[in-house]
Motif scaffolding. Sequence first.
Motif, PDB file in Angstrom:
ATOM      1  N   PHE A  95       0.793  -1.239   0.000  1.00  0.00           N
ATOM      2  CA  PHE A  95       0.000   0.000   0.000  1.00  0.00           C
ATOM      3  C   PHE A  95       0.825   1.289   0.000  1.00  0.00           C
ATOM      4  CE2 PHE A  95      -2.454  -3.198   2.465  1.00  0.00           C
ATOM      5  CZ  PHE A  95      -3.464  -3.417   1.549  1.00  0.00           C
ATOM      6  N   GLY A  96       2.133   1.183   0.130  1.00  0.00           N
ATOM      7  CA  GLY A  96       2.956   2.387   0.190  1.00  0.00           C
ATOM      8  C   GLY A  96       3.018   3.012   1.568  1.00  0.00           C
ATOM      9  N   MET A  97       2.586   2.274   2.583  1.00  0.00           N
ATOM     10  CA  MET A  97       2.641   2.797   3.950  1.00  0.00           C
ATOM     11  C   MET A  97       4.089   2.779   4.440  1.00  0.00           C
ATOM     12  SD  MET A  97      -0.737   0.907   5.425  1.00  0.00           S
ATOM     13  CE  MET A  97      -0.439   1.448   7.092  1.00  0.00           C
ATOM     14  N   ARG A  98       4.365   3.600   5.475  1.00  0.00           N
ATOM     15  CA  ARG A  98       5.732   3.711   5.973  1.00  0.00           C
ATOM     16  C   ARG A  98       5.727   3.648   7.490  1.00  0.00           C
ATOM     17  NH1 ARG A  98       9.380   8.282   6.813  1.00  0.00           N
ATOM     18  NH2 ARG A  98       7.632   9.658   6.433  1.00  0.00           N
ATOM     19  N   LEU A  99       6.686   2.933   8.057  1.00  0.00           N
ATOM     20  CA  LEU A  99       6.870   2.851   9.503  1.00  0.00           C
ATOM     21  C   LEU A  99       8.123   3.617   9.875  1.00  0.00           C
ATOM     22  CD1 LEU A  99       6.064   1.439  12.274  1.00  0.00           C
ATOM     23  CD2 LEU A  99       7.868  -0.206  11.704  1.00  0.00           C
ATOM     24  N   ILE A 100       7.990   4.452  10.904  1.00  0.00           N
ATOM     25  CA  ILE A 100       9.158   5.070  11.532  1.00  0.00           C
ATOM     26  C   ILE A 100       9.144   4.602  12.977  1.00  0.00           C
ATOM     27  CG2 ILE A 100       9.392   7.058   9.987  1.00  0.00           C
ATOM     28  CD1 ILE A 100       7.719   8.709  11.935  1.00  0.00           C
ATOM     29  N   TRP A 101      10.293   4.266  13.515  1.00  0.00           N
ATOM     30  CA  TRP A 101      10.271   3.724  14.864  1.00  0.00           C
ATOM     31  C   TRP A 101      11.549   4.029  15.627  1.00  0.00           C
ATOM     32  CZ3 TRP A 101      12.750  -0.658  17.207  1.00  0.00           C
ATOM     33  CH2 TRP A 101      13.663  -1.307  16.398  1.00  0.00           C
ATOM     34  N   ALA A 102      11.434   3.876  16.946  1.00  0.00           N
ATOM     35  CA  ALA A 102      12.575   4.087  17.836  1.00  0.00           C
ATOM     36  C   ALA A 102      12.440   3.157  19.029  1.00  0.00           C
ATOM     37  CB  ALA A 102      12.609   5.546  18.309  1.00  0.00           C
ATOM     38  N   ASN A 103      13.580   2.763  19.580  1.00  0.00           N
ATOM     39  CA  ASN A 103      13.612   1.936  20.782  1.00  0.00           C
ATOM     40  C   ASN A 103      14.308   2.721  21.890  1.00  0.00           C
ATOM     41  OD1 ASN A 103      13.382  -0.446  22.402  1.00  0.00           O
ATOM     42  ND2 ASN A 103      15.561  -0.767  22.052  1.00  0.00           N
ATOM     43  N   ALA A 104      13.659   2.814  23.053  1.00  0.00           N
ATOM     44  CA  ALA A 104      14.166   3.634  24.151  1.00  0.00           C
ATOM     45  C   ALA A 104      15.162   2.918  25.058  1.00  0.00           C
ATOM     46  CB  ALA A 104      12.996   4.156  24.993  1.00  0.00           C
ATOM     47  N   HIS A 105      15.415   1.660  24.848  1.00  0.00           N
ATOM     48  CA  HIS A 105      16.387   0.904  25.652  1.00  0.00           C
ATOM     49  C   HIS A 105      16.116   1.008  27.147  1.00  0.00           C
ATOM     50  CE1 HIS A 105      18.729   0.148  22.040  1.00  0.00           C
ATOM     51  NE2 HIS A 105      18.562   1.420  21.737  1.00  0.00           N
ATOM     52  N   ALA A 106      14.839   0.822  27.536  1.00  0.00           N
ATOM     53  CA  ALA A 106      14.408   0.816  28.949  1.00  0.00           C
ATOM     54  C   ALA A 106      14.642   2.144  29.658  1.00  0.00           C
ATOM     55  CB  ALA A 106      15.072  -0.335  29.716  1.00  0.00           C
ATOM     56  N   ASN A 107      14.597   3.235  28.915  1.00  0.00           N
ATOM     57  CA  ASN A 107      14.811   4.561  29.491  1.00  0.00           C
ATOM     58  C   ASN A 107      13.602   5.440  29.133  1.00  0.00           C
ATOM     59  OD1 ASN A 107      15.561   7.301  29.829  1.00  0.00           O
ATOM     60  ND2 ASN A 107      17.725   6.776  29.639  1.00  0.00           N
ATOM     61  N   SER A 108      12.767   5.725  30.125  1.00  0.00           N
ATOM     62  CA  SER A 108      11.533   6.484  29.869  1.00  0.00           C
ATOM     63  C   SER A 108      11.798   7.894  29.371  1.00  0.00           C
ATOM     64  CB  SER A 108      10.676   6.523  31.133  1.00  0.00           C
ATOM     65  OG  SER A 108      10.244   5.221  31.448  1.00  0.00           O
ATOM     66  N   TYR A 109      12.851   8.516  29.855  1.00  0.00           N
ATOM     67  CA  TYR A 109      13.147   9.876  29.406  1.00  0.00           C
ATOM     68  C   TYR A 109      13.634   9.868  27.955  1.00  0.00           C
ATOM     69  CZ  TYR A 109      12.241  10.677  34.219  1.00  0.00           C
ATOM     70  OH  TYR A 109      11.616  10.701  35.434  1.00  0.00           O
ATOM     71  N   ARG A 110      14.353   8.835  27.590  1.00  0.00           N
ATOM     72  CA  ARG A 110      14.736   8.690  26.189  1.00  0.00           C
ATOM     73  C   ARG A 110      13.493   8.434  25.343  1.00  0.00           C
ATOM     74  NH1 ARG A 110      19.345   4.872  23.411  1.00  0.00           N
ATOM     75  NH2 ARG A 110      18.688   5.275  21.283  1.00  0.00           N
ATOM     76  N   GLN A 111      12.537   7.670  25.877  1.00  0.00           N
ATOM     77  CA  GLN A 111      11.314   7.405  25.126  1.00  0.00           C
ATOM     78  C   GLN A 111      10.531   8.684  24.883  1.00  0.00           C
ATOM     79  OE1 GLN A 111       8.761   4.230  26.586  1.00  0.00           O
ATOM     80  NE2 GLN A 111       8.034   3.880  24.501  1.00  0.00           N
ATOM     81  N   LEU A 112      10.528   9.586  25.849  1.00  0.00           N
ATOM     82  CA  LEU A 112       9.876  10.887  25.635  1.00  0.00           C
ATOM     83  C   LEU A 112      10.532  11.631  24.468  1.00  0.00           C
ATOM     84  CD1 LEU A 112       9.344  12.088  29.313  1.00  0.00           C
ATOM     85  CD2 LEU A 112       7.551  11.522  27.647  1.00  0.00           C
ATOM     86  N   GLU A 113      11.856  11.634  24.443  1.00  0.00           N
ATOM     87  CA  GLU A 113      12.566  12.302  23.345  1.00  0.00           C
ATOM     88  C   GLU A 113      12.298  11.595  22.009  1.00  0.00           C
ATOM     89  OE1 GLU A 113      14.127  15.260  23.553  1.00  0.00           O
ATOM     90  OE2 GLU A 113      13.338  15.224  25.596  1.00  0.00           O
ATOM     91  N   ASP A 114      12.254  10.254  22.055  1.00  0.00           N
ATOM     92  CA  ASP A 114      11.925   9.504  20.844  1.00  0.00           C
ATOM     93  C   ASP A 114      10.552   9.905  20.304  1.00  0.00           C
ATOM     94  OD1 ASP A 114      14.305   8.069  21.045  1.00  0.00           O
ATOM     95  OD2 ASP A 114      13.348   6.241  21.826  1.00  0.00           O
ATOM     96  N   VAL A 115       9.568   9.993  21.201  1.00  0.00           N
ATOM     97  CA  VAL A 115       8.210  10.340  20.785  1.00  0.00           C
ATOM     98  C   VAL A 115       8.167  11.752  20.211  1.00  0.00           C
ATOM     99  CG1 VAL A 115       5.851  10.766  21.595  1.00  0.00           C
ATOM    100  CG2 VAL A 115       7.052   8.666  22.262  1.00  0.00           C
ATOM    101  N   LYS A 116       8.878  12.693  20.817  1.00  0.00           N
ATOM    102  CA  LYS A 116       8.946  14.049  20.254  1.00  0.00           C
ATOM    103  C   LYS A 116       9.477  14.003  18.822  1.00  0.00           C
ATOM    104  CE  LYS A 116       9.853  16.684  24.473  1.00  0.00           C
ATOM    105  NZ  LYS A 116      10.872  17.480  25.191  1.00  0.00           N
ATOM    106  N   SER A 117      10.532  13.234  18.630  1.00  0.00           N
ATOM    107  CA  SER A 117      11.131  13.118  17.304  1.00  0.00           C
ATOM    108  C   SER A 117      10.181  12.448  16.319  1.00  0.00           C
ATOM    109  CB  SER A 117      12.431  12.314  17.408  1.00  0.00           C
ATOM    110  OG  SER A 117      12.975  12.092  16.138  1.00  0.00           O
ATOM    111  N   LEU A 118       9.513  11.389  16.755  1.00  0.00           N
ATOM    112  CA  LEU A 118       8.556  10.706  15.881  1.00  0.00           C
ATOM    113  C   LEU A 118       7.387  11.620  15.513  1.00  0.00           C
ATOM    114  CD1 LEU A 118       8.525   7.221  17.657  1.00  0.00           C
ATOM    115  CD2 LEU A 118       9.474   7.723  15.387  1.00  0.00           C
ATOM    116  N   LEU A 119       6.847  12.346  16.495  1.00  0.00           N
ATOM    117  CA  LEU A 119       5.720  13.253  16.218  1.00  0.00           C
ATOM    118  C   LEU A 119       6.131  14.407  15.306  1.00  0.00           C
ATOM    119  CD1 LEU A 119       3.905  13.366  19.680  1.00  0.00           C
ATOM    120  CD2 LEU A 119       3.169  12.183  17.596  1.00  0.00           C
ATOM    121  N   ALA A 120       7.389  14.829  15.382  1.00  0.00           N
ATOM    122  CA  ALA A 120       7.877  15.897  14.503  1.00  0.00           C
ATOM    123  C   ALA A 120       7.853  15.471  13.038  1.00  0.00           C
ATOM    124  CB  ALA A 120       9.289  16.310  14.909  1.00  0.00           C
ATOM    125  N   GLN A 121       7.831  14.158  12.801  1.00  0.00           N
ATOM    126  CA  GLN A 121       7.785  13.636  11.436  1.00  0.00           C
ATOM    127  C   GLN A 121       6.345  13.489  10.914  1.00  0.00           C
ATOM    128  OE1 GLN A 121      10.767  10.434  10.693  1.00  0.00           O
ATOM    129  NE2 GLN A 121      11.248  10.752  12.860  1.00  0.00           N
TER     130      GLN A 121
END
Length: 161
Positions: A95-121
Motif C-alpha cells: 500500500f505504500g505505507m511507511r513505519l518510523i520507529w525508535a527503541n528507548a532501551h528501557a529509558n523512559s526519558y529517552r522514550q519521551l525524546e523519541d516520541v517528540k522526534s517521531l511526532l515531529a515527522q
Amino acid sequence: MDSAIKFRLHAIMAITMVLILNCTAIAAERLPAKKGDPVTPPNFSAEFLPGLNHIGAIPEKQYVIAFSNGDLSNSWSFVFAKDIINYSKKYADRFGMRLIWANAHANSYRQLEDVKSLLAQKPDLLIISPNESAPLTIIDRWCTEAGVALICIDRGIDTEP
C-alpha cells in the motif's frame, strides 16, 4: 510463530487500519495508497472489529505509522517489535505505507525524546509500548495536540479520560 501471537498481530494491525482510516488531520496530505489486497484475512471475525463496515479494509492513503518501543530486553518485546517491522514492510509493498520507529532501551526519558522526534515527522498514528506508565503521561496530550491517533500496547500510560 505461535498462532495466538499471529492472531494478536493481525488484530493490532487491523485495529490500526481502522483508526488510520478514520484519521483525517494529517492523512489528508498523504498520497493515495497503492492498490493491494485487503489488510484483514478473509476469515477474520467481524465481531472482533465492531464498527467496521466490512471485512477487508484497504487503506486509502500512504499512511505513516510511528512506533515507540520501550525496551527489547525480553523475548516478547523483541519478537513483537520484529513482527511490527516485518508487517510494516509487507504493508509498504502492498500500500505504500511507511513505519518510523525508535527503541528507548528501557529509558523512559529517552522514550519521551523519541516520541517528540517521531511526532515531529507528522505520522498518522503513534503506537507506543511504554517503558513505564507515569513518566509518559504527557504523550497522550502531545498526540491530541498534534492530531495523531495513539495506541498503547503492553501497558497503559496514566491519562485522564
